[in-house]
Design a protein around this motif. Structure first.
Motif, PDB file in Angstrom:
ATOM      1  N   GLN B 329       0.765  -1.101  -0.032  1.00 30.65           N
ATOM      2  CA  GLN B 329      -0.084  -0.047  -0.016  1.00 30.65           C
ATOM      3  C   GLN B 329       0.934   1.334  -0.024  1.00 30.65           C
ATOM      4  O   GLN B 329       0.687   2.315  -0.688  1.00 30.65           O
ATOM      5  N   ALA B 330       2.148   1.105   0.563  1.00 30.64           N
ATOM      6  CA  ALA B 330       3.119   2.138   0.648  1.00 30.64           C
ATOM      7  C   ALA B 330       3.403   2.651  -0.747  1.00 30.64           C
ATOM      8  O   ALA B 330       3.580   3.740  -1.185  1.00 30.64           O
ATOM      9  N   ALA B 332       1.926   1.899  -3.347  1.00 33.26           N
ATOM     10  CA  ALA B 332       0.771   2.539  -4.217  1.00 33.26           C
ATOM     11  C   ALA B 332       0.555   4.029  -3.983  1.00 33.26           C
ATOM     12  O   ALA B 332       0.374   4.839  -4.614  1.00 33.26           O
ATOM     13  N   LEU B 333       0.810   4.452  -2.676  1.00 27.89           N
ATOM     14  CA  LEU B 333       0.733   5.549  -2.006  1.00 27.89           C
ATOM     15  C   LEU B 333       1.712   6.451  -2.585  1.00 27.89           C
ATOM     16  O   LEU B 333       1.425   7.822  -3.024  1.00 27.89           O
ATOM     17  N   ALA B 336       0.620   7.359  -5.936  1.00 25.67           N
ATOM     18  CA  ALA B 336      -0.445   8.365  -6.038  1.00 25.67           C
ATOM     19  C   ALA B 336      -0.003   9.955  -5.946  1.00 25.67           C
ATOM     20  O   ALA B 336      -0.244  10.891  -6.627  1.00 25.67           O
ATOM     21  N   GLN B 337       1.320  10.165  -5.096  1.00 23.99           N
ATOM     22  CA  GLN B 337       1.741  11.305  -4.759  1.00 23.99           C
ATOM     23  C   GLN B 337       2.352  11.757  -5.856  1.00 23.99           C
ATOM     24  O   GLN B 337       2.441  12.642  -6.305  1.00 23.99           O
ATOM     25  N   ASP B 339       1.933  10.966  -8.904  1.00 22.27           N
ATOM     26  CA  ASP B 339       0.971  11.515 -10.084  1.00 22.27           C
ATOM     27  C   ASP B 339       0.439  12.766  -9.861  1.00 22.27           C
ATOM     28  O   ASP B 339       0.070  13.406 -10.658  1.00 22.27           O
ATOM     29  N   ILE B 340      -0.001  12.828  -8.653  1.00 26.43           N
ATOM     30  CA  ILE B 340      -0.679  14.241  -8.330  1.00 26.43           C
ATOM     31  C   ILE B 340       0.151  15.411  -8.563  1.00 26.43           C
ATOM     32  O   ILE B 340      -0.303  16.333  -9.068  1.00 26.43           O
ATOM     33  N   TYR B 388       5.267  18.274  -4.250  1.00 23.96           N
ATOM     34  CA  TYR B 388       4.883  17.015  -4.124  1.00 23.96           C
ATOM     35  C   TYR B 388       5.977  16.019  -4.130  1.00 23.96           C
ATOM     36  O   TYR B 388       6.144  15.065  -3.825  1.00 23.96           O
TER      37      TYR B 388
END
Lengths: 401, 541
Positions: B329-330, B332-333, B336-337, B339-340, B388
Motif C-alpha cells: 500500500q505504501a 501505491a501511495l 499516487a503522490q 501522479d498528483i 509534491y
C-alpha cells in the motif's frame, strides 16, 4: 455600465425606470428528479422565476423543464440573435453509465442554472419571447414548441433553399475552376478569429489537466485510505506503544483520505467546470463566427447577383426587351434583399464587437472566481492535512519515551 | 505587488525547471521501482544522505518570496539534525535504513562500494578468450582494532560476496544475518549494462553496510578478510554441486555400513547442518527423524521449548504478513503522490502557456488582468508540483524502512530454521543412541547365555560400544550447538524487538513530520493566491 453577474439575480439598473421598484428577473434551476423508466428515463428540473417585469405573469412562476427544453431555448436564441454569443449549454451525455450519476446531474444542474441566468442578465437576450415561453409556458405548450424544432422541421423553408443555393454555387464554382474567397479579411477581424481558435486549444489543454487533477485527488485519497487500513492491521500485531502508534496513524490516514475526496468534488464543481464552461463559451463564439461568415458570404453573393442583374437590365433597356419590366421588378427586390442582408451583416459586426468586450470582462471575473475557489480549496485541504498530521506528533512523542 | 519582479523572473526560471521537471518524469527514473530509485541515485555520496540540503535550497528561494520559516521548517531542521549527528561518529547511517544498534563509544566501520570494472577471467577455462566478470572497489574506513589499517580498499567480485554470505551463515547460526543481494541470473550482455551495474553496486553497498551495523557480525573474521585481504579472497569457496555430489558418493559406503572406524563421525561436522551432497546419509537419517517426529509415535526427549517460542514465531509471522501488505500500500501511495504532483505541474505549464498567449494578444484590459491572475495560479501550481516531488522523495526514504524489515524478517526466519535443523540433528543422534543401546542390550543378553562367551558376538559388542561412545560425543556436541543457537536466537530477538520499536517509531515520526511540513508549505503557496484573488469572491461563494 452593465455589470454582468453570474449569480442568481439578473438585476439591471435602468435609469429610465420611473417605477418605485427596479425591474428584476431572477431565475434558478433546482431539484433534479428522475422521470420515467428504462431507455426513456430522463431528468427534469424545476425552473423558478422571480420577477416584476410586466411581460411576465405574476411575481413567481415555477415550471418543470428537461434538458432538451434548454436546448430548444438555446437554438432559438442562436437563430434570432445572430452576432450575440449565446451562453453555452452543458454537453449531452454520451456515456449511458454517467447519465444518472449524482455528480453528473449536479454538474449539469449547475451549468443549466448558469446558462439561464446569463440569458436573464444579457440586456438583449432577456427580452426574447422565447425566454418568456421557456420560463412561463406550461409543459404541454413547451413540449409542442420543442417538437416543432426537432428533425427536418428545424430548418425553415428559406434556409433549405439557401442550403440548396450554397451547394449549387459551390458546384458551379468548382466546375468553373474558381473558389472565390468569400471571407472577410480585415486584419482586426483576422486577429480576433485567430485568437479565438488558438484560445480554444490552450483552454482545452488546461481543462484536460484540471480534470485529471480532480482524478488524482480521488486516487490519492483512495490509496491513503488503503494505506491507513493496512497500517491499522499492522498495529494489531503489537499491543505496546508501537501498535498504538500504528493504529493512530492508520485512523488519521483515513480521515485525511476523506478530506481529499471532498476537495476533489469541490475542485470539480468550482474549478474544472468553470474551465469547461470557458471552453464552451469559446465554441459558442466560433459558432457566431460561422454565422458571420455565412452572412458575409450571402452579402457578397447578393452583391454579385445584383451586379449581373444590372448588366442584364441595361441590356434589356438597350434592346427595349419586354423582359425589362419584370427584370426591373426583380432588380428592386434584389436591391431590397441586398440592403436587408447588409443591414443584418452590419448588425452582426456591431454586436460582435460589443460582445467580445463583454465576453472578455465576464471571463476575467468568472476565471477570477474560479482561481480563487481553486486556491481557497487547496489551502483549506493542505491546512487540514497539516493539522491532522501534526495532531499525531504529541502522541507519538509519548510513545517514544 | 511587492516582489512581483522576483516572481516574474522566478516564473521563467522555474519554467525552465518545469521543462526539465517534465523531462525527468519521462526518463526511466520516474517509472522505476519507487523504493529503489532515489536511494540508488544518492548512494554515490559517502553517507548516502538523502539530499536534504538539496531539497532545502529551492525551498529557501521560495521562502524569500513566501513567509519566514514556519513550524514545519523548524521541525524539519531539528529532525534532520537528529539524523546527522551520529554521522560524525558514523557508526550508523540512519538515512540508509540500516538497523540502528547502540554504537560502543566511538568506533566506526564505514564501507563504500564504487567503480565497477570489467575484468577478464584468465583462460584456464574451456572457453576461448576467457569469460568477463565485474569487480567493485570496496573502500573501508574504520578505527576498529581487529583491522590492520584505518583506510583501505580491495576489489571484489559478486562471487566473493556469495562466499562471504555462505561462510557467515555457517559461522553465525542463529543470528539474524542480513540477506545478501540476489544472484539474478542474467546474460552477460545485461551484466555489463550501466543500469544493472549501478543497481548491483547499490545493493552490495547496502548489504555490506548492514553487516557492518550488526554488533556481532561487524567483528567477524570473515567480514574482516573480505574487506581487507588483498588479492584473492581467503575464504573457502562454496564448492559447486558436482564435486559435492562426488564427495557425497565417496562418503556414502562408509556411512551406510556404519563402519565408523576411528571416529569417523567428526564432532565438528555434527556442528554443521547437513549440507547438500556431502552428507546424503545424514540428510536421509534426519529426514527419517523429522518424519517420525511429525507422525508422533515417539516423543523426542529434547522438546522444543515451548509455547513461548511457538507463540513468538506466530506473532512474527503475522507481523511479516501485515508488513508486506503495508509495504504494498505504501508503494501505491507513493505512486499516487507522484501522479498528483505531475498533473499539478502539467496543469501549471498549461496555464503558463495560456498566460503568455493572453498577454501577447491582449486587446482589452480585462485580458491583461486575467493574464496576471492566471500567472499567479500557474506559478503556484508549479511550486506545488515541486513540493509534491520533494515530499515524495522523503516519503520513499522513510517508508523504505518497511521494505527493509521484510528483508530482516527473512533473516529472522533463517535464524529460526538454523535452530530447527540443529534440534533435528540432536534428535537424530538421540534416536541413534537409543537404537544402539537396544542392539547392545540384545547382543549382551544373547552372549550371556553362551558359557565361555561368543567371541564374534563379544567383538561385535565392543564395536557397538565404541560407536556408542563416538555417537555420545557427537550428541553432546550437537546439544551444545543447539543451545548456542538458542542463545543467539534469544539475544537477537531482544535486539530485534528493540530496534524494530525504535526504527518504526522513527519511521512514523519522519513520515508524519514530512507530510505535515510539506502540507504546510503548500498551504502557504495557495493562501497567497487565494488572497490575491479574494476580490472576485464578493458574490459569496
Amino acid at each position: 455600465m452593465n455589470t454582468m453577474q453570474r449569480s442568481g439575480s439578473g438585476s439591471l439598473q435602468s435609469p429610465r425606470s420611473s417605477s418605485s421598484q427596479a425591474p428584476f428577473l431572477s431565475v434558478s434551476v433546482t431539484d433534479p428528479a428522475k422521470m420515467g423508466n428504462g431507455v426513456q428515463a430522463y431528468i427534469s428540473y424545476k425552473v423558478i422565476t422571480k420577477t416584476n417585469l410586466p411581460e411576465y405573469q405574476g411575481n413567481e412562476k415555477i415550471v418543470i423543464r428537461r434538458y432538451s427544453d434548454f436546448v430548444w431555448l438555446h437554438d432559438r436564441l442562436f437563430e434570432k440573435y445572430k452576432g450575440i454569443f449565446i451562453p453555452p449549454l452543458p454537453e449531452k451525455s454520451t456515456v449511458e453509465k454517467f447519465r444518472f450519476s449524482a455528480e453528473f446531474i449536479e454538474m449539469r444542474r449547475q451549468a443549466l442554472d448558469v446558462f439561464v441566468n446569463r440569458i436573464a442578465s444579457h440586456h438583449e437576450l432577456r427580452q426574447s419571447d422565447d425566454l418568456r415561453i421557456f420560463l412561463q409556458a406550461d409543459e404541454q405548450t413547451m413540449d409542442r414548441a420543442r417538437f416543432q424544432e426537432t428533425g427536418i422541421f428545424k430548418k425553415k423553408p428559406a434556409d433549405l433553399i439557401q442550403i440548396f443555393k450554397d451547394v449549387q454555387s459551390k458546384v458551379s464554382d468548382v466546375v468553373l475552376g474558381k473558389e472565390k474567397p468569400v471571407e472577410e479579411s480585415t486584419p482586426e477581424y483576422e486577429k480576433m478569429k485567430n485568437y479565438i481558435f488558438e484560445l480554444e486549444d490552450h483552454l482545452a489543454e488546461a481543462q484536460k489537466h484540471a480534470y485529471r487533477l480532480v482524478k488524482r485527488h480521488r486516487e490519492l485519497g483512495e490509496s491513503l485510505s488503503e494505506f491507513g487500513k493496512a497500517v491499522k492491521l499492522l498495529g494489531t500485531c503489537d499491543d505496546d506503544a508501537l501498535g498504538k502508534a500504528f493504529s493512530e496513524l492508520g485512523a488519521k490516514s483515513e480521515i485525511i483520505s476523506i478530506k481529499l475526496q471532498k476537495e476533489a468534488h469541490h475542485l470539480l464543481m468550482n474549478f474544472e467546470e468553470p474551465l469547461k464552461d470557458y471552453v464552451r463559451a469559446v465554441q459558442s463564439i466560433k459558432a457566431t463566427i460561422a454565422e458571420r461568415a455565412t452572412a458575409f458570404k450571402k452579402q457578397c453573393e447578393l452583391a454579385e447577383t445584383i451586379k449581373f442583374k444590372e448588366i442584364d437590365l441595361n441590356k434589356y433597356r438597350l434592346t427595349r426587351s419586354e423582359k425589362l419590366a419584370e427584370a426591373e421588378r426583380e432588380y428592386e427586390m434584389l436591391k431590397a434583399e441586398g440592403e436587408e442582408t447588409s443591414r443584418r451583416f452590419d448588425m452582426i459586426v456591431r454586436l460582435m464587437n460589443e460582445e467580445i468586450a463583454r465576453f472578455q470582462e465576464q471571463k476575467t471575473s468568472d476565471m477570477g472566481l474560479a482561481f480563487h475557489e481553486f486556491a481557497k480549496g487547496q489551502a483549506r485541504l493542505s491546512n487540514g492535512i497539516a493539522d491532522a498530521w501534526r495532531s499525531l506528533l504529541p502522541k507519538l512523542e509519548a510513545h517514544s519515551s | 505587488m511587492m516582489g512581483y519582479e522576483n516572481q516574474e523572473s522566478h516564473l521563467y526560471a522555474s519554467k525552465e525547471e518545469m521543462e526539465s521537471l517534465v523531462l525527468d518524469d519521462d526518463s526511466p527514473n520516474g517509472t522505476a521501482h519507487p523504493f529503489s530509485d532515489p536511494l540508488s541515485s544518492s548512494s554515490s555520496l559517502p553517507f548516502a544522505e538523502i539530499p536534504t540540503d538539496q531539497s532545502q535550497t529551492p525551498n529557501s528561494s521560495f521562502n524569500s518570496i513566501l513567509e519566514p520559516p514556519s513550524y514545519a521548517e523548524a521541525i524539519f531542521r531539528s529532525f534532520d539534525a537528529d539524523h546527522s549527528s551520529p554521522q560524525l561518529n558514523g557508526a550508523h547511517d540512519h538515512s540508509i535504513a540500516s538497523p540502528s544498534s547502540p554504537p560502543s563509544s566511538d568506533d566506526f566501520l564505514t564501507i563504500t562500494v564504487s567503480d565497477p570494472q570489467k575484468e577478464q577471467e584468465l583462460s584456464n577455462s574451456l572457453v576461448p578468450g576467457g569469460t568477463a566478470y565485474v569487480t567493485y572497489l570496496i573502500t573501508t574506513r574504520t578505527n576498529l582494532p581487529e583491522f590492520d589499517g584505518t583506510e583501505f580498499s580491495v576489489r571484489r567480485r559478486f562471487r566473493d560476496v556469495v562466499t562471504l554470505s555462505d561462510r557467515l551463515a555457517e559461522s553465525y547460526r542463529g543470528f539474524f544475518i542480513p540477506l545478501r543481494p540476489d544472484k539474478s541470473v542474467v546474460e552477460s550482455q545485461v551484466m555489463q549494462k550501466q543500469e544493472f551495474l549501478e543497481q548491483r553496486r547499490a545493493a552490495l553497498e547496502k548489504y555490506l553496510r548492514r553487516l557492518a551495523a550488526h554488533p556481532v557480525i561487524r567483528r567477524s573474521e570473515e567480514l574482516r578478510m573480505f574487506l581487507e585481504a588483498n588479492g584473492k579472497l581467503p575464504l573457502v569457496r562454496t564448492t559447486d554441486v558436482a564435486s559435492r555430489m562426488l564427495d557425497g558418493a565417496v562418503q556414502l559406503p562408509k556411512q551406510i555400513f556404519g563402519e565408523t572406524a576411528g571416529g569417523m563421525v567428526d564432532a565438528n561436522e555434527v556442528a554443521q547442518p547437513a549440507k547438500g551432497g556431502r552428507d546424503l546419509l545424514r540428510i536421509f537419517r534426519e529426514l527419517k527423524q523429522s518424519v517420525s517426529n511429525d507422525w508422533g509415535g515417539v516423543k523426542p526427549p529434547v522438546v522444543e521449548e515451548d509455547k513461548e517460542l511457538v507463540e513468538k514465531k506466530q506473532k512474527l509471522h503475522d507481523f511479516e504478513q501485515q508488513l508486506s501488505n503495508v509495504s504494498q500500500q505504501a508503494e501505491a501511495l507513493v505512486k499516487a503522490q507522484q501522479d498528483i504532483g505531475e498533473t499539478m505541474g502539467q496543469m501549471g505549464l498549461a496555464f503558463v502557456k495560456l498566460t503568455k498567449f493572453e498577454t501577447e494578444r491582449a486587446v482589452y484590459d480585462s485580458q491583461r488582468t486575467r493574464a496576471a491572475d492566471m500567472k499567479n495560479v500557474a506559478t503556484a501550481s508549479v511550486k506545488a508540483s515541486r513540493l509534491y516531488r520533494e515530499l515524495n522523495a522523503q516519503t520513499v526514504k522513510h517508508l523504505d524502512k518497511l521494505h527493509e524489515y521484510l528483508g530482516v524478517m527473512l533473516a529472522v526466519n533463517n535464524a529460526f530454521s538454523d535452530r530447527s535443523s540443529a534440534l533435528l540433528t540432536v534428535q537424530t543422534l538421540l534416536s541413534e543412541l537409543s537404537s544402539l543401546n537396544s542392539r547392545i542390550e540384545k547382543l549382551e543378553a544373547a552372549a550371556s547365555k553362551i558359557f565361555g562367551g561368543d567371541r564374534s558376538r563379544i567383538r561385535k559388542i565392543e564395536e557397538l560400544k565404541e560407536t556408542h561412545r563416538v555417537t555420545e560425543d557427537a550428541k553432546s556436541s550437537a546439544v551444545k550447538e543447539y543451545e548456542r543457537i538458542k542463545e543467539n536466537n534469544k539475544n537477537e530477538l531482544e535486539r530485534f524487538e528493540k530496534e524494530r520499536h525504535d526504527d518504526f517509531l522513527g519511521m512514523l515520526r519522519g513520515f508524519i513530520v514530512n507530510q505535515a511540513g510539506y502540507a504546510e508549505k503548500m498551504a502557504n503557496v495557495w493562501k497567497t493566491v487565494a488572497e490575491e484573488t479574494s476580490g472576485y469572491a464578493k458574490h459569496g461563494s
